[in-house]
Enzyme design. Structure first.
Site, PDB file in Angstrom:
ATOM      1  N   TYR A  81       0.848  -1.187   0.000  1.00 54.64           N
ATOM      2  CA  TYR A  81       0.000   0.000   0.000  1.00 54.64           C
ATOM      3  C   TYR A  81       0.885   1.239   0.000  1.00 54.64           C
ATOM      4  O   TYR A  81       1.966   1.241   0.595  1.00 54.64           O
ATOM      5  CB  TYR A  81      -0.902  -0.011   1.233  1.00 54.64           C
ATOM      6  N   ILE A 182     -18.892  -3.402  -2.159  1.00 58.50           N
ATOM      7  CA  ILE A 182     -19.607  -2.562  -1.194  1.00 58.50           C
ATOM      8  C   ILE A 182     -19.674  -1.128  -1.688  1.00 58.50           C
ATOM      9  O   ILE A 182     -20.720  -0.471  -1.578  1.00 58.50           O
ATOM     10  CB  ILE A 182     -18.936  -2.636   0.190  1.00 58.50           C
ATOM     11  N   ARG A 203     -19.248  -8.919 -13.689  1.00 61.09           N
ATOM     12  CA  ARG A 203     -18.504  -9.953 -14.410  1.00 61.09           C
ATOM     13  C   ARG A 203     -19.428 -11.080 -14.867  1.00 61.09           C
ATOM     14  O   ARG A 203     -20.482 -11.315 -14.279  1.00 61.09           O
ATOM     15  CB  ARG A 203     -17.403 -10.530 -13.521  1.00 61.09           C
ATOM     16  N   ASP A 204     -19.003 -11.784 -15.915  1.00 62.83           N
ATOM     17  CA  ASP A 204     -19.724 -12.970 -16.385  1.00 62.83           C
ATOM     18  C   ASP A 204     -19.351 -14.148 -15.485  1.00 62.83           C
ATOM     19  O   ASP A 204     -18.231 -14.664 -15.552  1.00 62.83           O
ATOM     20  CB  ASP A 204     -19.339 -13.279 -17.831  1.00 62.83           C
ATOM     21  N   GLY A 273      -9.759   1.901  -8.078  1.00 61.68           N
ATOM     22  CA  GLY A 273      -9.213   0.586  -7.813  1.00 61.68           C
ATOM     23  C   GLY A 273      -8.786  -0.075  -9.108  1.00 61.68           C
ATOM     24  O   GLY A 273      -9.054   0.431 -10.203  1.00 61.68           O
ATOM     25  N   MET A 275      -8.742  -4.002  -9.594  1.00 58.23           N
ATOM     26  CA  MET A 275      -8.784  -5.398  -9.154  1.00 58.23           C
ATOM     27  C   MET A 275      -8.268  -6.383 -10.197  1.00 58.23           C
ATOM     28  O   MET A 275      -7.766  -7.453  -9.853  1.00 58.23           O
ATOM     29  CB  MET A 275     -10.203  -5.764  -8.724  1.00 58.23           C
TER      30      MET A 275
END
Length: 332
Positions: A81, A182, A203-204, A273, A275
């Site tokens: 981080y 969230i 997402r699929d 973000g 991910m």
């Protein structure tokens, strides 16, 4: 030991350790999750006992009731981080607690008050925390614990992104990927409260129809899987909903590209973000002919003043108490 998913951890307390068992000048001994070096959370963290801490005249001792494990907490432990506390340190950056005892000069807080941090401070993964009274913020006791413990990162991020980049008004539209997170769920509900349409990309994965239904119940106007947007004319999928003015991206890669494609002329995409760990790719034509703007958001760098922070928290927790802001379990 620590989950990658964001959830709150209730702390257990020995009922024998009541307020009368310890002198008012010191806190009870505390149990804490500590790490002495950066690395994988399941190998570098340990649970240990912390000796009693002296309570000065301006201090407040808080018995922690619940604290979340956010992805950023994991990243801090791993050492990846951008801001890393010096080790050894106690984990956790948000949570809710009950005032256990106060210093002699403290007048605004008293035993039994429900409080959260009024600033971002490390060390919420312990049973007792002692800090100056200015660093605690009293909240309504009727607030559900799971929302009080988690309001200052994900819901606050959702609120600030809706308010700080584009002047949205009722009838406008936003688009986001990562809608099951969230933050994504909070964006949907906060947008609905303000009369703002939301287009959501997920997402699929198996169970996507069930996820779509859950998001629609939260207030989403439209929910697409990524593959459903693999068409030449995305505009034709929007029905009567205006093209989005604001896009929110927490995935990167193709999911970010889809957000950009949906944006209207002069739209802005905010990235908070990544991910997928894949880069954001944007065409030259999106810059030249659509005048798209790309921005970034990091809550810790917002440096909200105390009044703005408290006003935002009060607003979010009032919605939670009214049942207008809630979390649903679904795949991310």
């Amino acid at each position: 030991m620590l989950s990658q998913r964001s959830h709150y951890v209730p702390f257990c307390h020995d009922k024998q350790n009541s307020i009368v068992d310890f002198p008012a000048a010191v806190s009870p001994p505390s149990t804490a999750v500590v790490y002495d070096q950066h690395g994988p959370p399941d190998t570098v963290t340990r649970v240990t006992e912390i000796p009693p801490v002296k309570i000065t005249e301006n201090d407040v001792c808080v018995r922690m009731l619940a604290a979340p494990i956010n992805p950023a907490d994991i990243n801090r432990i791993e050492g990846v981080y951008p801001v890393r506390p010096q080790v050894p340190t106690i984990g956790g950056w948000e949570g809710v607690g009950e005032v256990h005892s106060v210093g002699s000069a403290v007048k605004t807080l008293s035993h039994g008050d429900l409080v959260i941090h009024s600033a971002y401070l490390p060390g919420t993964w312990q049973t007792y925390v002692v800090e100056d009274q200015s660093l605690w913020y009293k909240i309504d006791k009727s607030t559900p614990i799971e929302y009080a413990a988690t309001c200052s990162v994900n819901p606050l991020s959702a609120l600030r992104m809706l308010e700080d980049f584009v002047a949205l008004k009722p009838g406008d539209t936003i688009v986001q990927n990562g809608a099951t997170s969230i933050v994504g769920q909070c964006v949907i509900q906060l947008a609905r409260v303000r009369g703002i349409h939301s287009i959501n990309v997920i997402r699929d994965k198996p169970g996507s129809d069930e996820v779509k239904e859950k998001l629609m119940k939260l207030g989403a106007d439209i929910v697409f899987t990524e593959s459903e947007l693999d068409v030449k004319s995305i505009k034709s999928l929007l029905d009567d909903i205006p093209q989005p003015l604001l896009g929110l991206n927490c995935i990167g890669g193709n999911a970010a590209t889809l957000v950009i494609k949906l944006l209207r002329q002069g739209g802005t995409m905010v990235t908070y973000g990544g991910m997928s760990k894949k880069p954001i790719t944007i065409s030259t034509s999106s810059f030249i002919f659509k005048d798209i703007s790309l921005r970034g958001f990091w809550l810790q760098e917002k440096n909200l003043d105390q009044a703005q922070y408290r006003c935002s928290i009060d607003y979010l927790l009032a919605l939670a108490r009214a049942g207008r802001l809630k979390y649903e379990h679904m795949y991310v």
